[in-house]
Design a protein around this motif. Structure first.
Motif, short mmCIF file in Angstrom:
data_model
loop_
_atom_site.label_atom_id
_atom_site.label_comp_id
_atom_site.label_asym_id
_atom_site.label_seq_id
_atom_site.Cartn_x
_atom_site.Cartn_y
_atom_site.Cartn_z
N ILE A 149 2.13 3.62 0.52
CA ILE A 149 3.03 2.73 1.22
C ILE A 149 2.86 1.33 0.65
CG2 ILE A 149 1.43 2.23 3.14
CD1 ILE A 149 4.07 2.34 4.93
N LYS A 150 3.98 0.65 0.42
CA LYS A 150 3.94 -0.67 -0.20
C LYS A 150 5.23 -1.42 0.12
CE LYS A 150 5.60 1.22 -4.63
NZ LYS A 150 5.28 1.39 -6.07
N PRO A 151 5.25 -2.74 -0.07
CA PRO A 151 6.46 -3.51 0.20
C PRO A 151 7.58 -3.19 -0.78
CG PRO A 151 4.51 -4.92 0.22
CD PRO A 151 4.10 -3.61 -0.37
N CYS A 152 8.82 -3.38 -0.33
CA CYS A 152 9.97 -3.20 -1.21
C CYS A 152 10.10 -4.33 -2.22
CB CYS A 152 11.25 -3.09 -0.38
SG CYS A 152 11.40 -1.53 0.51
N VAL A 153 9.57 -5.49 -1.89
CA VAL A 153 9.51 -6.61 -2.84
C VAL A 153 8.04 -6.89 -3.10
CG1 VAL A 153 10.13 -9.00 -3.31
CG2 VAL A 153 11.68 -7.55 -1.96
N SER A 154 7.60 -6.54 -4.29
CA SER A 154 6.17 -6.67 -4.55
C SER A 154 5.90 -6.56 -6.03
CB SER A 154 5.40 -5.58 -3.80
OG SER A 154 4.00 -5.78 -3.91
N GLY A 155 4.65 -6.75 -6.39
CA GLY A 155 4.20 -6.60 -7.76
C GLY A 155 2.68 -6.64 -7.77
N ALA A 156 2.10 -6.20 -8.90
CA ALA A 156 0.64 -6.22 -9.07
C ALA A 156 -0.08 -5.48 -7.96
CB ALA A 156 0.13 -7.66 -9.19
N ALA A 157 0.57 -4.45 -7.41
CA ALA A 157 0.00 -3.60 -6.35
C ALA A 157 -0.29 -4.39 -5.08
CB ALA A 157 -1.24 -2.87 -6.83
N ARG A 158 0.48 -5.45 -4.83
CA ARG A 158 0.32 -6.21 -3.59
C ARG A 158 0.56 -5.31 -2.39
NH1 ARG A 158 3.35 -9.23 0.28
NH2 ARG A 158 5.32 -8.43 -0.55
N HIS A 159 -0.37 -5.27 -1.47
CA HIS A 159 -0.27 -4.47 -0.24
C HIS A 159 0.19 -3.03 -0.55
CE1 HIS A 159 -1.35 -7.42 2.71
NE2 HIS A 159 -0.45 -8.27 2.28
N THR A 160 -0.45 -2.46 -1.55
CA THR A 160 -0.18 -1.06 -1.89
C THR A 160 -1.35 -0.22 -1.40
OG1 THR A 160 1.14 -1.66 -3.83
CG2 THR A 160 0.22 0.56 -3.78
N TYR A 161 -1.06 0.75 -0.53
CA TYR A 161 -2.11 1.51 0.13
C TYR A 161 -1.86 3.01 -0.02
CZ TYR A 161 -2.76 -3.04 2.36
OH TYR A 161 -2.95 -4.38 2.59
N ARG A 162 -2.96 3.71 -0.19
CA ARG A 162 -2.94 5.18 -0.21
C ARG A 162 -3.30 5.65 1.21
NH1 ARG A 162 -6.73 8.52 -4.51
NH2 ARG A 162 -6.22 10.67 -3.88
N VAL A 163 -2.45 6.51 1.78
CA VAL A 163 -2.63 6.84 3.19
C VAL A 163 -2.51 8.35 3.40
CG1 VAL A 163 -0.15 6.46 3.66
CG2 VAL A 163 -1.80 6.37 5.55
N ASN A 164 -3.33 8.88 4.31
CA ASN A 164 -3.22 10.26 4.76
C ASN A 164 -3.43 10.25 6.28
OD1 ASN A 164 -6.02 10.06 5.17
ND2 ASN A 164 -6.46 10.97 3.16
N ASP A 181 7.99 -9.02 8.61
CA ASP A 181 8.64 -9.91 7.64
C ASP A 181 9.34 -9.21 6.49
OD1 ASP A 181 7.76 -12.34 8.91
OD2 ASP A 181 5.76 -11.92 8.12
N GLU A 182 9.03 -7.93 6.27
CA GLU A 182 9.61 -7.28 5.09
C GLU A 182 9.69 -5.77 5.29
OE1 GLU A 182 6.99 -7.70 1.65
OE2 GLU A 182 5.36 -8.21 3.00
N SER A 183 10.53 -5.16 4.44
CA SER A 183 10.66 -3.71 4.45
C SER A 183 9.62 -3.09 3.53
CB SER A 183 12.07 -3.30 3.99
OG SER A 183 13.05 -3.78 4.89
N LEU A 184 9.24 -1.85 3.86
CA LEU A 184 8.26 -1.12 3.07
C LEU A 184 8.89 0.17 2.57
CD1 LEU A 184 5.16 -1.41 5.47
CD2 LEU A 184 5.93 -3.05 3.73
N LEU A 185 8.19 0.81 1.65
CA LEU A 185 8.61 2.15 1.24
C LEU A 185 7.41 3.08 1.25
CD1 LEU A 185 7.65 2.71 -1.95
CD2 LEU A 185 9.54 1.17 -2.43
N LEU A 186 7.70 4.32 1.54
CA LEU A 186 6.69 5.37 1.58
C LEU A 186 7.05 6.41 0.54
CD1 LEU A 186 4.20 6.28 3.45
CD2 LEU A 186 5.86 7.84 4.49
N GLN A 187 6.07 6.79 -0.28
CA GLN A 187 6.29 7.78 -1.32
C GLN A 187 5.14 8.78 -1.33
OE1 GLN A 187 6.47 5.06 -4.69
NE2 GLN A 187 8.69 5.29 -4.82
N PRO A 188 5.42 10.04 -1.65
CA PRO A 188 4.31 10.99 -1.76
C PRO A 188 3.38 10.57 -2.89
CG PRO A 188 6.32 11.93 -2.67
CD PRO A 188 6.72 10.65 -2.00
N PHE A 189 2.10 10.67 -2.65
CA PHE A 189 1.14 10.31 -3.69
C PHE A 189 1.26 11.27 -4.86
CE2 PHE A 189 -3.14 10.48 -5.61
CZ PHE A 189 -3.18 9.17 -6.06
N GLN A 190 1.42 10.72 -6.05
CA GLN A 190 1.57 11.53 -7.26
C GLN A 190 0.19 11.72 -7.88
OE1 GLN A 190 4.90 12.68 -7.97
NE2 GLN A 190 5.00 11.81 -5.91
#
Length: 304
Positions: A149-164, A181-190
């Protein structure tokens, strides 16, 4: 300044405006190395170039024929200011890449557009600003045992988390705060990222120039060198090159230059992790002919 055909601004940010890196500052050294290669190649076209902080209030952008995004690596921390600047500077000079393309690429909702245009991307669920879902419920809904899960506007892995399911509860307060303050996106861990890393293919003028493979450090999943990731030479197979060029061709307007970050999904297929069209690290120092290709493409924009 010697007489030249045109003037180009190479956009950076305040942290990287120095012309010489201090001893041991490999990070700035890499930036300066790439920019020097590009500036030398531009000079062969008779184009004078200058590295400038995009946020500097002292720059008259109308004096430049084109402004080229290079290392504006703070834009995602200054989103409102950057957007205001972008809307203003686009009226004063040409931007490379185009301002509309930059605006589109700033927000990772663009992944949905790519998918709609037939480009396979990492499956993505958008979690919109102001919503208040439970992470565990999102994992149940998607069927993903582990996700990023991470922000939709981001870079350099800002607020990028691996979650289970085990970590969802502890991460929930952080997610709730971000969603104010912002939207996030969720993606399956590759899982392929852990062993194969991320393949990064550089595309200039629609054509592949070179590639690198980014690997995370042991015990981490983030491939960025900010977090201990490493960069390695990589020769992609023709099918991957075709895939990257097709992904870039799906953008509108067409990018002058950019980067396609590719991983393999759980079925072993190529999928786009991200397109980097605003301020992509291009590793020109790893493949110096790419600096010539980029200068040629910029010259076409400048000189028509």
């Amino acid at each position: 300044m010697p007489l030249h055909v045109a003037r180009v601004a190479l956009l950076t940010e305040a942290r990287y405006t120095a012309s010489v890196a201090a001893e041991g500052d490999w990070y700035l050294g890499n930036i300066l190395s790439d920019d020097q290669l590009l500036q030398t190649a531009l000079a062969r076209h008779g184009i004078w170039s200058e590295r400038l902080d995009w946020a500097s209030p002292d720059v008259d952008w109308s004096k430049f024929d084109v402004a080229v995004f290079r290392t504006t690596w703070d834009y995602f921390d200054r989103r409102s200011q950057f957007t205001r600047w972008l809307n203003q500077v686009r009226t004063q000079t040409r931007l490379c890449n185009d301002a509309a393309l930059v605006t589109w690429n700033m927000d990772k909702h663009y992944l949905a557009d790519l998918e709609a245009r037939g480009i396979p991307v990492v499956p993505t669920k958008f979690v919109e600003r102001g919503s208040s879902p439970k992470l565990a419920a999102l994992l149940d809904e998607t069927g993903w045992a582990e996700a990023i899960i991470k922000p939709c506007v981001s870079g350099a892995a800002r607020h990028t988390y691996r979650v289970n399911h085990t970590s969802a509860a502890s991460l929930q307060p952080t997610v709730e705060k971000l969603l104010l303050d912002e939207s996030l996106l969720l993606q399956p861990f590759q899982t392929s990222v852990l062993e194969q890393g991320e393949d990064t293919l550089m595309i200039v003028g629609g054509q592949f120039t070179h590639a690198v493979r980014k690997l995370p450090k042991r015990g981490d999943f983030r491939v960025q060198d900010d977090h201990g990731g490493t960069v390695h030479p990589y020769e992609p197979p023709p099918a991957q090159i075709e895939f990257a060029q097709r992904a870039m061709a799906a953008c509108d307007p067409a990018p002058v230059y950019g980067r396609v970050d590719i991983v393999r999904d759980h079925q072993g297929n190529y999928v786009v992790m991200e397109l980097e069209l605003i301020e992509p690290e291009l590793w020109l120092r790893h493949h110096t002919p790419a600096a010539t290709a980029l200068a040629d493409a910029i010259a076409q924009v400048v000189l028509g």
